[in-house]
Scaffold this active site. Structure first.
Site, mmCIF file in Angstrom:
data_model
loop_
_atom_site.group_PDB
_atom_site.id
_atom_site.type_symbol
_atom_site.label_atom_id
_atom_site.label_comp_id
_atom_site.label_asym_id
_atom_site.label_seq_id
_atom_site.Cartn_x
_atom_site.Cartn_y
_atom_site.Cartn_z
ATOM 1 N N LYS A 37 0.856 -0.799 0.034
ATOM 2 C CA LYS A 37 -0.071 0.058 0.349
ATOM 3 C C LYS A 37 0.674 1.256 0.202
ATOM 4 O O LYS A 37 1.518 1.825 0.828
ATOM 5 C CB LYS A 37 -0.963 -0.413 1.733
ATOM 6 C CG LYS A 37 -2.241 1.267 1.127
ATOM 7 C CD LYS A 37 -2.279 2.228 0.844
ATOM 8 C CE LYS A 37 -1.459 3.202 1.568
ATOM 9 N NZ LYS A 37 -1.612 4.871 1.482
ATOM 10 N N GLY A 42 -4.466 3.562 -2.258
ATOM 11 C CA GLY A 42 -5.494 3.684 -1.730
ATOM 12 C C GLY A 42 -5.468 4.265 -0.710
ATOM 13 O O GLY A 42 -3.776 5.233 0.268
ATOM 14 N N GLU A 86 9.914 1.952 10.642
ATOM 15 C CA GLU A 86 11.071 2.774 10.224
ATOM 16 C C GLU A 86 10.036 4.375 10.077
ATOM 17 O O GLU A 86 9.209 4.749 9.144
ATOM 18 C CB GLU A 86 11.699 2.789 8.665
ATOM 19 C CG GLU A 86 13.614 2.866 8.210
ATOM 20 C CD GLU A 86 13.274 4.766 8.396
ATOM 21 O OE1 GLU A 86 12.867 5.105 9.642
ATOM 22 O OE2 GLU A 86 13.278 4.892 6.402
ATOM 23 N N CYS A 107 14.027 11.363 5.939
ATOM 24 C CA CYS A 107 13.944 11.148 7.498
ATOM 25 C C CYS A 107 15.359 11.173 7.969
ATOM 26 O O CYS A 107 15.476 10.963 9.526
ATOM 27 C CB CYS A 107 13.542 9.173 7.456
ATOM 28 S SG CYS A 107 13.714 8.487 6.712
ATOM 29 N N GLU A 155 10.572 16.489 14.174
ATOM 30 C CA GLU A 155 10.826 16.679 12.840
ATOM 31 C C GLU A 155 9.915 17.307 11.630
ATOM 32 O O GLU A 155 8.680 17.404 12.206
ATOM 33 C CB GLU A 155 10.666 14.761 12.279
ATOM 34 C CG GLU A 155 10.801 14.474 11.182
ATOM 35 C CD GLU A 155 10.777 13.435 10.528
ATOM 36 O OE1 GLU A 155 9.694 12.405 10.403
ATOM 37 O OE2 GLU A 155 11.553 12.385 10.305
HETATM 38 P P1 NAP Z 1 2.221 9.046 7.201
HETATM 39 O O1 NAP Z 1 0.740 9.574 7.324
HETATM 40 O O2 NAP Z 1 2.587 8.008 8.083
HETATM 41 O O3 NAP Z 1 2.286 8.104 5.445
HETATM 42 C C1 NAP Z 1 2.665 6.875 5.510
HETATM 43 C C2 NAP Z 1 2.103 5.952 5.030
HETATM 44 O O4 NAP Z 1 1.276 4.993 5.948
HETATM 45 C C3 NAP Z 1 0.657 6.220 3.542
HETATM 46 O O5 NAP Z 1 0.912 5.070 3.000
HETATM 47 C C4 NAP Z 1 -0.293 6.333 4.409
HETATM 48 O O6 NAP Z 1 -1.237 6.157 3.745
HETATM 49 C C5 NAP Z 1 -0.049 5.505 5.289
HETATM 50 N N1 NAP Z 1 -0.980 5.429 6.190
HETATM 51 C C6 NAP Z 1 -1.946 6.543 6.749
HETATM 52 N N2 NAP Z 1 -2.122 6.257 8.372
HETATM 53 C C7 NAP Z 1 -2.444 4.626 8.317
HETATM 54 C C8 NAP Z 1 -3.355 4.206 9.592
HETATM 55 N N3 NAP Z 1 -4.301 4.450 10.173
HETATM 56 N N4 NAP Z 1 -3.116 2.721 9.453
HETATM 57 C C9 NAP Z 1 -2.404 2.310 8.260
HETATM 58 N N5 NAP Z 1 -1.823 2.877 7.396
HETATM 59 C C10 NAP Z 1 -1.257 4.454 7.501
HETATM 60 O O7 NAP Z 1 3.007 10.155 6.987
HETATM 61 P P2 NAP Z 1 2.293 11.413 6.178
HETATM 62 O O8 NAP Z 1 1.152 11.712 6.700
HETATM 63 O O9 NAP Z 1 2.232 10.797 4.354
HETATM 64 O O10 NAP Z 1 3.495 13.270 6.215
HETATM 65 C C11 NAP Z 1 3.961 13.033 7.588
HETATM 66 C C12 NAP Z 1 4.912 12.897 8.954
HETATM 67 O O11 NAP Z 1 5.602 11.368 8.883
HETATM 68 C C13 NAP Z 1 5.723 13.668 7.959
HETATM 69 O O12 NAP Z 1 5.685 14.996 8.058
HETATM 70 C C14 NAP Z 1 7.311 13.269 8.593
HETATM 71 O O13 NAP Z 1 7.567 14.269 9.522
HETATM 72 C C15 NAP Z 1 6.703 11.661 8.550
HETATM 73 N N6 NAP Z 1 7.431 11.152 7.915
HETATM 74 C C16 NAP Z 1 8.062 10.313 8.613
HETATM 75 C C17 NAP Z 1 8.530 9.538 6.917
HETATM 76 C C18 NAP Z 1 10.263 8.964 6.887
HETATM 77 O O14 NAP Z 1 10.776 8.409 6.017
HETATM 78 N N7 NAP Z 1 10.949 8.500 8.289
HETATM 79 C C19 NAP Z 1 8.227 9.360 5.846
HETATM 80 C C20 NAP Z 1 6.915 10.245 5.548
HETATM 81 C C21 NAP Z 1 6.688 10.959 6.304
HETATM 82 P P3 NAP Z 1 -1.315 7.845 3.166
HETATM 83 O O15 NAP Z 1 -0.393 7.853 1.984
HETATM 84 O O16 NAP Z 1 -3.143 7.675 2.327
HETATM 85 O O17 NAP Z 1 -1.831 8.842 4.010
#
Ligand code: NAP
Ligand code: MG
Length: 464
Positions: free
Chosen positions: A170, A201, A245, A279, A371
């Site tokens: 996903k 999705g 991660e 990250c 972050e």
């Molecule tokens: P996120 O919501 O954690 O997204 C990561 C993945 O998880 C996406 O595929 C997301 O889908 C999915 N996801 C979201 N809610 C979920 C749930 N309840 N159950 C299962 N999967 C779920 O991150 P973001 O909102 O895109 O970014 C927010 C912050 O996260 C950033 O500002 C940054 O600080 C941090 N971040 C860290 C990394 C890293 O490499 N460590 C990468 C991205 C973001 P959707 O795409 O539909 O939301």
């Protein structure tokens, strides 16, 4: 950009169960460039069944044959690398040169490393009177973010396939076109039907259904700490393997003996790449008080070369842009000094944020603890090594870091005391075989190389 109006499940593109779609937006000009299906729990269930059906056959495939298929996948990625770079640039916004070198280049290296590892890894060990078999865990549910869209897919799928696992992916809603391109590559490489499956999705719908599915044996997640905690709890309750991660707030520690100009310049470049959406970015620069003013001036001059729209792309979406600008405002409110950039949007169109450098940042400030995930560097002052270490280790995170000194031994002595998963010594190069992952709240488990492969294996001991 070509968008499939379908999911890749069981070796073919098939319509989603529902009608909803996700619009994909180019963050540089805010134009919609395509639509992909918004998968539901029903699609996830279909994909998990396909992965389960394919598991026994793939797990029994000799490692050398799995290696050959991963090698073929790598070759397709090589053949399509320009298309990969253009797709990542279109949906993430990274400058094309960065997309070519990093977003297309690194996944090719990583896929190649697992083609080699699958062929050479010992899936059997002898311990005294026992033979230990290293067997694939089963069906993997992979949930990936948008910031390195192809790298994060390959860093999960390649080792899972090398281990003999099958996968349901996903990907992030912001970057599904790169994931669809990857599925095409899997198909072209002749990887058997059902070994890799893609469900596009939304996180709280498709992502959550995948994390909760009882047919999934291991959940591998990369993304925010908030979602990671939830996924870890769900997996824990089901006694399911989980790899997380998560975020970082890594320290770039410049010891007094270091080449200051080089350490500052590389440090700024490290954060500005991918618009700070990394990250492992070294977002806290730690400088000795005697060199502080010089470092701040050098950093401000270095960041001035990062012209917005050319060397620094937009952030991925409007929400991230607002979030990062909010952090910059918070930094000002809490008393940090802006020496470059600031909260104002630098361009009228596109989700851009000005490359920003803060001086006079103290360890307890929000911008030194949380972050930000944008092109923002905080420069902190220390008086001695003990204080530098306290600051470096003084966040909930521990993903990466850097240490600079006149000689490697001095830097290594400091790095040994850091609570973090990776440290680059005097600007050491990226190594696709080195384990990558977090101490503390930066995560659980490791990716890349043989450590990354072992995450997807479980052991069985036979006694003689
Ligand atoms: P996120 O919501 O954690 O997204 C990561 C993945 O998880 C996406 O595929 C997301 O889908 C999915 N996801 C979201 N809610 C979920 C749930 N309840 N159950 C299962 N999967 C779920 O991150 P973001 O909102 O895109 O970014 C927010 C912050 O996260 C950033 O500002 C940054 O600080 C941090 N971040 C860290 C990394 C890293 O490499 N460590 C990468 C991205 C973001 P959707 O795409 O539909 O939301
Ligand atoms: Mg999200």
């Amino acid at each position: 950009m070509k968008a499939h109006d379908a999911m890749y499940i069981g070796g073919r593109w098939r319509p989603a169960a529902g009608q909803d779609t996700i619009a994909v937006v180019n963050p540089a000009d805010e134009q919609v460039i395509g639509h992909v299906p918004a998968g539901t729990a029903e699609d996830v269930d279909t994909a998990v069944r396909a992965a389960r059906d394919a598991f026994t056959g793939w797990a029994a495939t000799p490692p050398a044959e799995r290696a050959a298929k991963i090698g073929a996948l790598r070759d397709v990625l090589v053949a399509r690398k320009d298309e990969i770079a253009e797709t990542v640039t279109a949906e993430l916004g990274a400058p094309l040169g960065f997309s070519q070198m990093v977003h297309a280049g690194v996944p090719i290296l990583v896929a190649g490393s697992y083609a080699e590892l699958a062929a050479t890894y010992s899936f059997e060990e002898k311990v005294g009177n026992s033979t230990v078999l290293l067997e694939p865990v089963g069906v993997v549910g992979a949930i990936t973010p948008w910031n390195y869209p192809l790298h994060q897919i390959v860093a999960k799928v390649a080792p899972a396939l090398a281990a003999g696992c099958t996968v349901v992916l996903k990907p992030a809603e912001d970057t599904p076109l790169t994931a669809q391109l990857f599925a095409e590559a899997v198909d072209e490489a002749g990887i058997p039907a059902g070994v890799f499956n893609l469900v596009t999705g939304l996180g709280p719908v498709a992502g959550q259904a995948l994390a909760e599915h009882e047919g999934v044996d291991l959940v591998s997640f990369t993304g925010s700490t908030a979602v990671g905690k939830q996924i870890g709890a769900t997996a824990g309750a089901a006694v399911k393997r989980v790899a997380l991660e998560l975020g970082g707030k890594s320290a770039n520690v410049i010891l007094p003996s270091a080449d200051l100009a080089k350490a500052v310049g590389v440090g700024i470049a490290n954060v500005m790449g991918n618009s700070g959406q990394t990250c492992s970015a070294w977002t806290r620069m730690l400088v000795h008080e005697d060199q502080y003013d010089e470092a701040v001036a050098t950093a401000a001059a270095a960041v001035a070369k990062y012209t917005v729209g050319d060397r620094v792309g937009p952030l991925v979406n409007a929400k991230q842009q607002a979030r990062v600008r909010g952090y910059i405002e918070k930094g000002v409110e809490e008393g940090a000094r802006v020496v470059a950039g600031g909260p104002e949007a630098p361009l009228d169109k596109g989700y851009y944020v000005a490359p920003t450098v803060f001086a006079d940042v103290t360890p307890e400030m929000t911008i030194a603890q949380e972050e930000i995930f944008g092109p923002v560097v905080s420069i902190l002052k220390y008086t001695d090594e003990a204080e530098a270490l306290r600051i470096a280790n003084g966040t909930v995170y521990g993903l990466a870091g850097a240490v600079w000194a006149a000689d490697d031994a001095e830097a290594v002595a400091f790095a040994r005391r850091m609570d973090t998963g990776q440290v680059d010594i005097n600007g050491g190069r990226f190594n696709p075989l080195a384990p990558f992952g977090g101490y503390k709240q930066s995560g659980v488990g490791r990716e890349l190389g043989s450590h990354g492969l072992s995450e997807y294996l479980q052991t069985k001991s036979l006694q003689f």
